[in-house]
Structures are given as C-alpha cells and as structure tokens.
Design a protein around this motif. Structure first.
Motif: not given
Ligand code: ADP
Length: 214
Positions: A193-214
């Motif tokens: 039903i979905g996929r998580v990849t290294k890119t997903t993790m990078t996105r979560a990291f950026v979102e966490l720090i900058l607090n905006e959805q990327v």
C-alpha cells in the motif's frame, strides 16, 4: 504539522530563562521582566508553549518543562509514523520482463520496484542494481521475467503503516537497502500500500528541523 519553530529568538531564550528562575510566573510578570507589554509577548508565549518548552496552567502561570531542544526533537520524531510519510508504491507483475521493469522504474521515477503476484500480493523487490546486473551481457531483456532476478519472499523486509518512522530508518541502515514496502496483511498475502525510502527519511528530517512540509 504545528506551526512551532525549533530555532528560538533571543527574546524567546530570555523568556525561558525568566520562567526557569521564577516559575510559576504569569505572562504579565514575564512582560514586566522584559519591559514589554503582555500583548507583545503573546506570540512568543504561544510558540514556546506549542513547541513544548513551557507549560501553561490556567490561573497559575507558566512553568519550564525542563526539556532541551534535542529532547523535544526526539519526542517529535518518536511520534512520526510510517503512514504520515509513505509515498505511492510503484509495482510490476512477476511475469513482467526486465525490460518492462526498467521502463517502469524510469516512468515511475523510483529506485525500487515492488513485484506482485497473481493475487496482487507482494512477491519480490527489484532494485536498480538488480536490473543493471540482469542487463549485463547480451540477453534479450524482453525475454527475462523479473521473478528470475528479483529478491523474493520471504526474504523481503517490510513495514506497516503504524510502525514508527524511526524504526523504518533503522531497518534501511541495518539491511543496507534503499526502500521498504508498506504492507497490509490479507488472507492471500501482503498487499503493498506504500513505499518508504531514504528520500522519505531525508524529507522527514528536513520537515522536523525546518518545520515545513517538503
Ligand atoms: P541497489 O541494489 O540499487 O543498491 P538496494 O540497496 O535497495 O539498491 O538493494 C540491494 C539488494 O537488496 C537488492 O538485491 C534488492 O533486491 C534487495 N532489496 C531491496 N529492498 C529490499 C527489501 N525491502 N527487502 C529485501 N531485499 C531488498
């Protein structure tokens, strides 16, 4: 996600210090310490409370929660679930050819394909290198079905929507793979039903720090 900022302004740092030293303290009293009006401080108090640095108790005042920035970040990461970040999976049937799989990988703009069987359930995984390896030599890629070259069940590492994102990230590192299928259990097997990849993790990291959805 909330509107809180991780980086604090000089004034916000000062406010935390004042609360630490004088808790419980009202907004009015904090304002007096800073020679500012209560109204001026309102947005800062909202940010500090939302971000978890301060606790507001009605009719008592503000308390310092005692949490450092990194503790608050940790708390936030530990709330992240796979389902909040998963992206759409790109799949091929197990009788598709290696040629088709390569085309699908380009068209889907992904690095990992999931292979499904006649019940539409997960039967394999194809990475970029799996396809490169099969392409070496002079075989006709239209004649090689992907089920010959894929990594197959039960050797596929999967995750589920309610798993923690951080566990998925750890699995990617431990298993040295680029992606995980997000699956749902069905009587016939695992539905992708979905996929998580290294890119997903990078996105979560950026979102966490900058607090905006990327
Ligand atoms: P690449 O091979 O392009 O470096 P990966 O590191 O993701 O990409 O894949 C390494 C190997 O692990 C490949 O043979 C691939 O089929 C396999 N693989 C990829 N993802 C998974 C997974 N979720 N579970 C099991 N094996 C996987």
């Amino acid at each position: 996600m909330g509107g809180e900022k991780v980086e604090l302004s000089e004034r916000q740092e000062k406010m935390i210090k004042i609360v630490k030293e004088n808790e419980p303290i009202t907004g009015e009293q904090i304002a007096e310490h800073l020679n500012l009006s209560r109204a001026t401080l309102r947005p800062d108090l909202a940010i500090l409370t939302m971000a978890g640095y301060l606790d507001a108790r009605p009719r008592v005042g503000y308390f310092f929660t005692g949490k450092t920035g990194s503790e608050l970040l940790t708390e936030k990461v530990q709330q992240y679930k796979i389902k909040q970040f998963q992206s759409v999976p790109v799949v091929v049937k197990d009788d598709a050819s290696v040629y088709d799989a390569i085309s699908t990988m380009f068209l889907g703009d992904v690095g990992t394909l999931f292979v499904i069987n006649e019940h539409n359930c997960l039967s394999g995984v194809l990475s970029r290198k799996d396809l490169l390896r099969a392409s070496l030599g002079n075989q006709d890629l239209n004649k090689i079905p992907v089920h010959i070259i894929m990594t197959r069940m039960p050797n596929i590492t999967v995750c589920r929507p309610d798993d923690l994102l951080i566990e998925g990230a750890k699995t990617l590192i431990d298993k040295q793979i680029d992606g995980l299928p997000v699956v749902k259990d069905t009587p016939k097997g695992l539905q992708v039903i979905g996929r998580v990849t290294k890119t997903t993790m990078t996105r979560a990291f950026v979102e966490l720090i900058l607090n905006e959805q990327v």
